[in-house]
Write an enzyme that holds these catalytic residues in place. Structure first.
Site, PDB file in Angstrom:
ATOM      1  CB  ALA A 162      -0.889  -0.010   1.222  1.00 64.21           C
TER       2      ALA A 162
ATOM      3  CG  ASP B 191      -2.883  -2.261   7.382  1.00 60.00           C
ATOM      4  OD1 ASP B 191      -4.041  -2.601   7.050  1.00 60.00           O
ATOM      5  OD2 ASP B 191      -1.963  -2.102   6.560  1.00 60.00           O
TER       6      ASP B 191
HETATM    7  N1  LIG Z   1       9.850  -9.647   6.110  1.00 64.14           N
HETATM    8  C1  LIG Z   1       9.211 -10.052   5.015  1.00 64.14           C
HETATM    9  N2  LIG Z   1       9.433 -11.271   4.497  1.00 64.14           N
HETATM   10  C2  LIG Z   1       8.799 -11.686   3.385  1.00 64.14           C
HETATM   11  N3  LIG Z   1       7.894 -10.965   2.731  1.00 64.14           N
HETATM   12  C3  LIG Z   1       7.603  -9.729   3.178  1.00 64.14           C
HETATM   13  C4  LIG Z   1       8.240  -9.211   4.356  1.00 64.14           C
HETATM   14  N4  LIG Z   1       7.773  -7.979   4.570  1.00 64.14           N
HETATM   15  C5  LIG Z   1       6.874  -7.731   3.577  1.00 64.14           C
HETATM   16  N5  LIG Z   1       6.750  -8.771   2.748  1.00 64.14           N
HETATM   17  C6  LIG Z   1       5.854  -8.855   1.560  1.00 64.14           C
HETATM   18  O1  LIG Z   1       5.622  -7.580   1.028  1.00 64.14           O
HETATM   19  C7  LIG Z   1       4.250  -7.187   1.141  1.00 64.14           C
HETATM   20  C8  LIG Z   1       4.139  -5.719   1.489  1.00 64.14           C
HETATM   21  O2  LIG Z   1       4.803  -5.471   2.718  1.00 64.14           O
HETATM   22  P1  LIG Z   1       4.168  -4.609   3.883  1.00 64.14           P
HETATM   23  O3  LIG Z   1       2.840  -5.148   4.209  1.00 64.14           O
HETATM   24  O4  LIG Z   1       5.132  -4.476   4.996  1.00 64.14           O
HETATM   25  O5  LIG Z   1       4.089  -3.220   3.140  1.00 64.14           O
HETATM   26  P2  LIG Z   1       2.861  -2.249   2.845  1.00 64.14           P
HETATM   27  O6  LIG Z   1       1.585  -2.984   2.862  1.00 64.14           O
HETATM   28  O7  LIG Z   1       3.213  -1.476   1.667  1.00 64.14           O
HETATM   29  O8  LIG Z   1       3.023  -1.408   4.109  1.00 64.14           O
HETATM   30  P3  LIG Z   1       2.236  -0.182   4.741  1.00 64.14           P
HETATM   31  O9  LIG Z   1       0.826  -0.632   4.911  1.00 64.14           O
HETATM   32  O10 LIG Z   1       2.966   0.043   6.001  1.00 64.14           O
HETATM   33  O11 LIG Z   1       2.382   0.887   3.785  1.00 64.14           O
HETATM   34  C9  LIG Z   1       3.676  -8.114   2.193  1.00 64.14           C
HETATM   35  O12 LIG Z   1       2.302  -8.328   2.029  1.00 64.14           O
HETATM   36  C10 LIG Z   1       4.499  -9.378   1.970  1.00 64.14           C
HETATM   37  O13 LIG Z   1       3.967 -10.125   0.914  1.00 64.14           O
HETATM   38 MG   LIG Z   2       0.791  -4.638   4.011  1.00 63.02          MG
END
Ligand SMILES: Nc1ncnc2c1ncn2[C@@H]1O[C@H](COP(=O)(O)OP(=O)(O)OP(=O)(O)O)[C@@H](O)[C@H]1O
Ligand SMILES: [Mg+2]
Lengths: 342, 218
Positions: free
Chosen positions: B12, B128
């Protein structure tokens, strides 16, 4: 097949006529008429159910006549009469449903009660051609992030307290902006002249948002900020829009990432806001996505969207029997069984 | 932009890269500038979230809650280097044939409930909770790992924790129709592992009621 759609769940009264030519696949859709009459309370005031219902009662017959004339339609051409069953304000909803029932009895037609939110979604899909988008539905009464799955429009995120349109409208009242054509429209125009960002509360919980904190903050502080000359009314409108729209775009993007979608469809009255559309575009282009939006004719509550959602249900064999044509103020988007989609 | 890094997901808010780091594979989570946000607001949110995420991850780690280990935080460039969890998300798992069996769902539900109970015990509110933000670790045969603490904060309030569960409940019902039983199991396991879980679950009922009663009027 032709449907008449009647909408009056809030201060807009709308009548629409739509034709689906069933000899082609998919059916060829033609809008025969889409007219609207809006109740505007005086500046600084919101619309009350009683006055709004009175407005609808006094204009609906003329509006139906005008729509029929515009579409060059007689009662015998109509296959089904669609009306808004909810959600919305009780009085105004009922005043319109009464007319729908009467016409159905007079002309011997079937009735279809339509969920207002589903009407917005189906009209948006029809006009823009978006196939399976994440839908941001933003209006005076609703704020929802929706996506279709397994025969329902499922709500992924929503406002935990007041709707975004309500938040904008109430701030417009604080500034005494006119209600014509819409308080939110006047905020949008004024915001174009603002540039100084006020630091406002920003509340996002996953795919949900909350607007009461930011509204209370800006309502409470606006008089002093304006009096001291530190911020202009335009700056405050600008700050409010930048903040609440960022919250909406963020939660929409979160839903897209979560379900793996690349399309966004914006519907509902606030969806006409050019700044919101622009921000959504910027978000989508940073993730190779695409935004679909419609203009004021279809974004703002209207009768044609009720006709469209109603005729889709009618084509699957759905009708609302007379004894079930009551209205309901609360009617969640995900309560509707979407038989017309795969 | 990051040396030798391979983009694996755009979430996101962040781009998630896989990159070598100190002789192993690491995840680099980059929060990039959002063009749609006013620059001042963007900067405020982005820096706050990098710090919050790193803080809450370490707080969970200290309490032995399974979360990715933080290797390094670069607040200048809004980067978090963390442990790479090999496995899939609960969202992906629930649509596999195995993930649709009752036994598998019960096990995952218990894992989730327990992890959330422990997390709330140390006053971390995730902010979240979705099935995309719960991963399943391959090496342990699929135990649940909590990720994505960008919207997290520390709070003792029952209300905040109840809303946290409500957000997850809604994510479940919208993403995975017909998983009510599974969510009940999550709450059961949560109730058994949390300190104040009785009060929180009671509050959850209030929060749900509010949701249902929420006026849809302009
Ligand atoms: N430590 C990890 N190991 C493996 N896969 C990961 C890891 N961190 C994140 N991912 C993958 O990346 C995707 C996006 O990561 P994350 O949910 O942390 O980010 P985001 O949704 O963009 O964050 P935010 O909501 O804080 O903006 C996760 O759904 C997962 O599939
Ligand atoms: Mg996420």
């Amino acid at each position: 097949m032709i449907a008449l759609g009647l909408e009056g769940s809030a201060n807009k009264l709308g009548v629409g006529l739509i034709r689906h030519d069933m000899t082609t696949t998919p059916p060829t859709v033609t809008i025969l008429a889409n007219i609207r009459h809006t109740y505007h309370p005086p500046p600084g005031e919101g619309f009350l159910p009683k006055d709004t219902a009175q407005h609808h009662r006094s204009h609906i017959l003329q509006l139906v006549k005008d729509a029929m004339a515009e579409g060059n339609i007689t009662p015998k051409d109509i296959s089904v009469i669609c009306f808004t069953k909810g959600p919305g304000m009780g009085g105004p909803l009922t005043s319109v449903a009464t007319v729908a029932r009467t016409l159905a009895l007079m002309w011997n037609k079937e009735l279809v009660g339509v969920n207002h939110c589903v009407g917005h979604i189906e009209m948006g899909r029809q006009i823009t051609g978006a196939e399976n988008p994440v839908v941001l539905y933003v209006s005076g009464g609703n704020t929802q992030v929706i996506a279709y799955a397994e025969k329902r429009y499922r709500i992924f995120g929503e406002a935990l307290d007041i709707a975004v349109g309500n938040c904008l409208d109430r701030f417009a009242r604080v500034l005494n902006l006119p209600n014509d054509p819409a308080p939110g429209y006047n905020i949008e125009q004024l915001a174009k002249k603002g540039s100084k960002l006020l630091d406002l509360p920003y509340t996002v919980k996953g795919m949900d948002v909350s607007f009461s904190g930011v509204l209370t903050y800006i309502e409470t502080n606006a008089p002093a900020l304006l009096a001291s000359g530190e911020y202009t009314a335009a700056d405050l409108c600008f700050s409010l829009q930048e903040t609440v729209f960022a919250m909406l775009v963020e939660t929409t993007e979160r839903a897209m990432a979560h379900i793996g979608s690349r399309e966004v469809l914006i519907v509902g009255g606030v969806g006409c806001n050019k700044r919101l559309q622009e921000m959504m575009d910027q978000m989508a282009s940073q993730r190779d996505g695409k935004v679909f939006a419609t203009d004021e004719r279809f974004c703002i509550d209207n009768g044609i969207m009720i006709a469209q959602a109603g005729i889709l249900a009618y084509q699957t064999g759905y009708t609302t029997p007379l004894e079930k044509t009551w209205c309901t103020q609360r009617f969640r988007t995900d309560e509707v069984f979407v038989a017309w989609r795969e | 932009m990051i040396y030798n890094a391979q983009l694996i997901k755009q979430g996101a808010e962040a781009k998630v890269y896989l990159a070598p780091f100190c002789q192993r594979q690491a995840i680099i989570k980059e929060r990039f500038t959002k063009a749609y946000r006013h620059p001042t607001l963007d900067k405020k949110l982005t820096s706050r979230r990098v710090v919050q995420e790193a803080r809450c991850l370490s707080r969970c780690q200290r309490a032995r809650i399974d979360t990715p280990t933080v290797y390094m935080v670069d607040t200048e460039n809004y980067l978090i280097y963390m442990e790479y969890i090999e496995g899939c998300s609960v969202r992906e798992y629930l649509v596999t044939p195995e993930g649709q069996t009752e036994a598998a769902q019960t096990k995952v539900a218990q894992d989730i409930g327990r992890a959330l109970g422990l997390m709330h015990n140390i006053d971390v509110v995730h902010g979240d909770l979705t099935t995309s933000n719960l991963l399943m670790r391959n090496e342990t045969g699929g135990s649940v790992v909590l990720i994505d603490f960008g919207l997290s904060y520390v709070s003792q309030l029952i209300e905040d924790k109840a809303v946290d569960l409500y957000v997850l409940e809604r994510a479940f019902s919208s993403t995975h129709p017909n998983t009510e039983v599974m969510f009940e199991q999550i709450l059961k396991a949560y109730g058994e592992s949390g300190k104040a879980s009785k009060q929180i679950l009671k509050k959850l009922e209030d929060v749900r009621m509010r949701g249902r009663k929420r006026s849809m009027l302009g």
